[in-house]
Write a protein that holds these residues in place. Sequence first.
Motif, PDB file in Angstrom:
ATOM      1  N   LYS A 154       0.861  -1.180   0.000  1.00 13.73           N
ATOM      2  CA  LYS A 154       0.000   0.000   0.000  1.00 13.73           C
ATOM      3  C   LYS A 154       0.897   1.229   0.000  1.00 13.73           C
ATOM      4  O   LYS A 154       1.932   1.244   0.661  1.00 13.73           O
ATOM      5  CB  LYS A 154      -0.932   0.022   1.212  1.00 13.73           C
ATOM      6  CG  LYS A 154      -2.026  -1.032   1.178  1.00 13.73           C
ATOM      7  CD  LYS A 154      -2.993  -0.859   2.340  1.00 13.73           C
ATOM      8  CE  LYS A 154      -4.125  -1.877   2.270  1.00 13.73           C
ATOM      9  NZ  LYS A 154      -5.090  -1.694   3.399  1.00 13.73           N
ATOM     10  N   SER A 155       0.495   2.245  -0.751  1.00 16.42           N
ATOM     11  CA  SER A 155       1.324   3.441  -0.835  1.00 16.42           C
ATOM     12  C   SER A 155       0.525   4.687  -0.489  1.00 16.42           C
ATOM     13  O   SER A 155      -0.658   4.804  -0.833  1.00 16.42           O
ATOM     14  CB  SER A 155       1.930   3.583  -2.238  1.00 16.42           C
ATOM     15  OG  SER A 155       0.928   3.675  -3.218  1.00 16.42           O
ATOM     16  N   LYS A 156       1.197   5.606   0.197  1.00 17.66           N
ATOM     17  CA  LYS A 156       0.655   6.928   0.478  1.00 17.66           C
ATOM     18  C   LYS A 156       1.499   7.924  -0.312  1.00 17.66           C
ATOM     19  O   LYS A 156       2.722   7.953  -0.182  1.00 17.66           O
ATOM     20  CB  LYS A 156       0.713   7.222   1.977  1.00 17.66           C
ATOM     21  CG  LYS A 156      -0.114   6.253   2.820  1.00 17.66           C
ATOM     22  CD  LYS A 156       0.006   6.583   4.302  1.00 17.66           C
ATOM     23  CE  LYS A 156      -0.819   5.612   5.147  1.00 17.66           C
ATOM     24  NZ  LYS A 156      -0.683   5.906   6.607  1.00 17.66           N
ATOM     25  N   ILE A 157       0.830   8.730  -1.131  1.00 14.59           N
ATOM     26  CA  ILE A 157       1.523   9.570  -2.099  1.00 14.59           C
ATOM     27  C   ILE A 157       1.276  11.040  -1.795  1.00 14.59           C
ATOM     28  O   ILE A 157       0.154  11.439  -1.452  1.00 14.59           O
ATOM     29  CB  ILE A 157       1.050   9.243  -3.531  1.00 14.59           C
ATOM     30  CG1 ILE A 157       1.206   7.750  -3.812  1.00 14.59           C
ATOM     31  CG2 ILE A 157       1.810  10.057  -4.579  1.00 14.59           C
ATOM     32  CD1 ILE A 157       0.478   7.268  -5.032  1.00 14.59           C
ATOM     33  N   SER A 158       2.329  11.844  -1.910  1.00  9.17           N
ATOM     34  CA  SER A 158       2.211  13.289  -1.743  1.00  9.17           C
ATOM     35  C   SER A 158       3.012  13.973  -2.842  1.00  9.17           C
ATOM     36  O   SER A 158       3.907  13.371  -3.450  1.00  9.17           O
ATOM     37  CB  SER A 158       2.711  13.728  -0.364  1.00  9.17           C
ATOM     38  OG  SER A 158       4.081  13.387  -0.200  1.00  9.17           O
ATOM     39  N   LEU A 159       2.691  15.233  -3.093  1.00  8.63           N
ATOM     40  CA  LEU A 159       3.356  15.995  -4.152  1.00  8.63           C
ATOM     41  C   LEU A 159       3.803  17.337  -3.593  1.00  8.63           C
ATOM     42  O   LEU A 159       3.003  18.093  -3.032  1.00  8.63           O
ATOM     43  CB  LEU A 159       2.406  16.208  -5.338  1.00  8.63           C
ATOM     44  CG  LEU A 159       2.950  17.049  -6.498  1.00  8.63           C
ATOM     45  CD1 LEU A 159       4.124  16.340  -7.158  1.00  8.63           C
ATOM     46  CD2 LEU A 159       1.843  17.328  -7.521  1.00  8.63           C
ATOM     47  N   ILE A 160       5.086  17.618  -3.758  1.00 10.65           N
ATOM     48  CA  ILE A 160       5.640  18.911  -3.363  1.00 10.65           C
ATOM     49  C   ILE A 160       5.810  19.743  -4.629  1.00 10.65           C
ATOM     50  O   ILE A 160       6.651  19.432  -5.471  1.00 10.65           O
ATOM     51  CB  ILE A 160       6.990  18.739  -2.651  1.00 10.65           C
ATOM     52  CG1 ILE A 160       6.825  17.837  -1.418  1.00 10.65           C
ATOM     53  CG2 ILE A 160       7.561  20.091  -2.249  1.00 10.65           C
ATOM     54  CD1 ILE A 160       8.132  17.513  -0.727  1.00 10.65           C
ATOM     55  N   PRO A 161       5.002  20.789  -4.820  1.00  6.80           N
ATOM     56  CA  PRO A 161       5.069  21.570  -6.066  1.00  6.80           C
ATOM     57  C   PRO A 161       6.412  22.289  -6.218  1.00  6.80           C
ATOM     58  O   PRO A 161       7.072  22.628  -5.229  1.00  6.80           O
ATOM     59  CB  PRO A 161       3.917  22.573  -5.922  1.00  6.80           C
ATOM     60  CG  PRO A 161       3.042  22.017  -4.845  1.00  6.80           C
ATOM     61  CD  PRO A 161       3.944  21.260  -3.922  1.00  6.80           C
ATOM     62  N   LYS A 162       6.801  22.499  -7.448  1.00  8.79           N
ATOM     63  CA  LYS A 162       8.016  23.245  -7.751  1.00  8.79           C
ATOM     64  C   LYS A 162       7.636  24.681  -8.095  1.00  8.79           C
ATOM     65  O   LYS A 162       6.745  24.933  -8.898  1.00  8.79           O
ATOM     66  CB  LYS A 162       8.763  22.608  -8.922  1.00  8.79           C
ATOM     67  CG  LYS A 162      10.049  23.337  -9.299  1.00  8.79           C
ATOM     68  CD  LYS A 162      10.674  22.738 -10.540  1.00  8.79           C
ATOM     69  CE  LYS A 162      11.189  21.332 -10.267  1.00  8.79           C
ATOM     70  NZ  LYS A 162      11.912  20.779 -11.449  1.00  8.79           N
ATOM     71  N   GLU A 163       8.334  25.615  -7.497  1.00  5.04           N
ATOM     72  CA  GLU A 163       8.047  27.020  -7.749  1.00  5.04           C
ATOM     73  C   GLU A 163       8.633  27.458  -9.096  1.00  5.04           C
ATOM     74  O   GLU A 163       9.649  26.934  -9.547  1.00  5.04           O
ATOM     75  CB  GLU A 163       8.623  27.887  -6.620  1.00  5.04           C
ATOM     76  CG  GLU A 163       7.986  27.635  -5.262  1.00  5.04           C
ATOM     77  CD  GLU A 163       8.538  28.557  -4.197  1.00  5.04           C
ATOM     78  OE1 GLU A 163       9.415  29.387  -4.537  1.00  5.04           O
ATOM     79  OE2 GLU A 163       8.096  28.457  -3.039  1.00  5.04           O
ATOM     80  N   GLY A 164       7.945  28.397  -9.721  1.00  2.00           N
ATOM     81  CA  GLY A 164       8.462  28.963 -10.953  1.00  2.00           C
ATOM     82  C   GLY A 164       8.086  28.221 -12.212  1.00  2.00           C
ATOM     83  O   GLY A 164       8.542  28.575 -13.303  1.00  2.00           O
ATOM     84  N   THR A 165       7.256  27.191 -12.106  1.00  2.00           N
ATOM     85  CA  THR A 165       6.834  26.452 -13.300  1.00  2.00           C
ATOM     86  C   THR A 165       5.685  27.196 -13.984  1.00  2.00           C
ATOM     87  O   THR A 165       4.922  27.911 -13.322  1.00  2.00           O
ATOM     88  CB  THR A 165       6.387  25.031 -12.936  1.00  2.00           C
ATOM     89  OG1 THR A 165       5.314  25.098 -11.993  1.00  2.00           O
ATOM     90  CG2 THR A 165       7.539  24.253 -12.319  1.00  2.00           C
ATOM     91  N   PRO A 166       5.534  27.045 -15.305  1.00  2.00           N
ATOM     92  CA  PRO A 166       4.457  27.761 -16.012  1.00  2.00           C
ATOM     93  C   PRO A 166       3.066  27.294 -15.628  1.00  2.00           C
ATOM     94  O   PRO A 166       2.083  27.974 -15.913  1.00  2.00           O
ATOM     95  CB  PRO A 166       4.758  27.465 -17.483  1.00  2.00           C
ATOM     96  CG  PRO A 166       5.583  26.229 -17.476  1.00  2.00           C
ATOM     97  CD  PRO A 166       6.391  26.295 -16.224  1.00  2.00           C
ATOM     98  N   PHE A 167       2.962  26.131 -15.013  1.00  2.64           N
ATOM     99  CA  PHE A 167       1.663  25.651 -14.551  1.00  2.64           C
ATOM    100  C   PHE A 167       1.847  24.981 -13.188  1.00  2.64           C
ATOM    101  O   PHE A 167       2.925  24.519 -12.850  1.00  2.64           O
ATOM    102  CB  PHE A 167       1.042  24.668 -15.544  1.00  2.64           C
ATOM    103  CG  PHE A 167       1.906  23.468 -15.834  1.00  2.64           C
ATOM    104  CD1 PHE A 167       1.800  22.312 -15.081  1.00  2.64           C
ATOM    105  CD2 PHE A 167       2.834  23.516 -16.871  1.00  2.64           C
ATOM    106  CE1 PHE A 167       2.593  21.213 -15.351  1.00  2.64           C
ATOM    107  CE2 PHE A 167       3.638  22.415 -17.142  1.00  2.64           C
ATOM    108  CZ  PHE A 167       3.523  21.264 -16.387  1.00  2.64           C
ATOM    109  N   GLN A 168       0.793  24.971 -12.414  1.00  4.37           N
ATOM    110  CA  GLN A 168       0.820  24.394 -11.078  1.00  4.37           C
ATOM    111  C   GLN A 168      -0.025  23.126 -11.043  1.00  4.37           C
ATOM    112  O   GLN A 168      -1.111  23.077 -11.615  1.00  4.37           O
ATOM    113  CB  GLN A 168       0.288  25.400 -10.042  1.00  4.37           C
ATOM    114  CG  GLN A 168       1.166  26.629  -9.858  1.00  4.37           C
ATOM    115  CD  GLN A 168       2.513  26.276  -9.273  1.00  4.37           C
ATOM    116  OE1 GLN A 168       2.615  25.479  -8.346  1.00  4.37           O
ATOM    117  NE2 GLN A 168       3.578  26.864  -9.823  1.00  4.37           N
TER     118      GLN A 168
END
Length: 311
Positions: A233-247
């Motif tokens: 089983k997996s728990k997934i998270s996403l850390i956004p990168k700043e400065g990208t043309p889309f979020q």
Amino acid sequence: MACMPALQTRMFRAASLLLAVVCCSSVADAQTRLQYRYESGDTLSYELKQTLTTTANISGQPMENIMSQQLELSTHVQNVSADGSAEVTKRINRIRMRATQPGRDEPLTYDSQTETDVPAPFRMIADSMSRLVNQDIQMTLSPEGEASDVQLPDSMNNLINGAAGGIAGVNSPEGVKKMISQGSLIFPQRAVAVNESWTRELSTDLPFGTMKSNVILTYAGQTPEGLHRIDAKSKISLIPKEGTPFQVTLKSADGQGVYLFDESRGCVYASALKQQMDLEMSALGQTIKQNVVTDITMRLVEQNTRTAGRP
């Protein structure tokens, strides 16, 4: 007579101690040490299938894209050390891809063994994946499955450094090595009992952020066929990168799967994993919601007498 209670107490304590020893022995006997077993000159061949289904609603119109990959993989054991670790060569021998495209009745297809002209942007994906075919990657594998000393061939290093988008979305040799090291089922350096768990922390660098996965692996005992089952089983998270043309925002995500390990052969016999993510992509004042489902199966395809008769 006064000594009788004390004698009974000592006898009760001795019986309790004996019972505890017996119970502990039973628990110890129920534990299993899961380890890979390598043999010099042995070659294991696997078939890996991955299907990526993406659904979205764009300007009120539902859209669905399905992309599937079928990989033929091999691992050749060169040398085995006294501690059970092995020097191996891994290779992708063939890649086949199939994708649906809005507005087209016929799917797009690609086979690394044939000369096929495919339209963009599918061609970009096919060209990127084809760079991995017939590349010998050297590494050392421990009895628990940990990969170390990963060595890429010069031809692959040149391709990675020379390709604008890298290979399969990875744009550095270190990224490819990391991807390979994280792609195996790893066992703990101890015996495990049924329902005992261990964890792995994985991370993937993406153009829009870093995806982290906390994978919980649980030993579920043996199947009627004698294979060892490990649930995941997996728990997934996403850390956004700043400065990208889309979020990109990860609204929800979960993953689960199962591995079947053949102790007599000392290798994974088969696996099936499924991951689902709900994403929001924002750019230029617009937001698109996507649902992404990934199904991955892998199976040993070249069997010898030690795996004959398995399901």
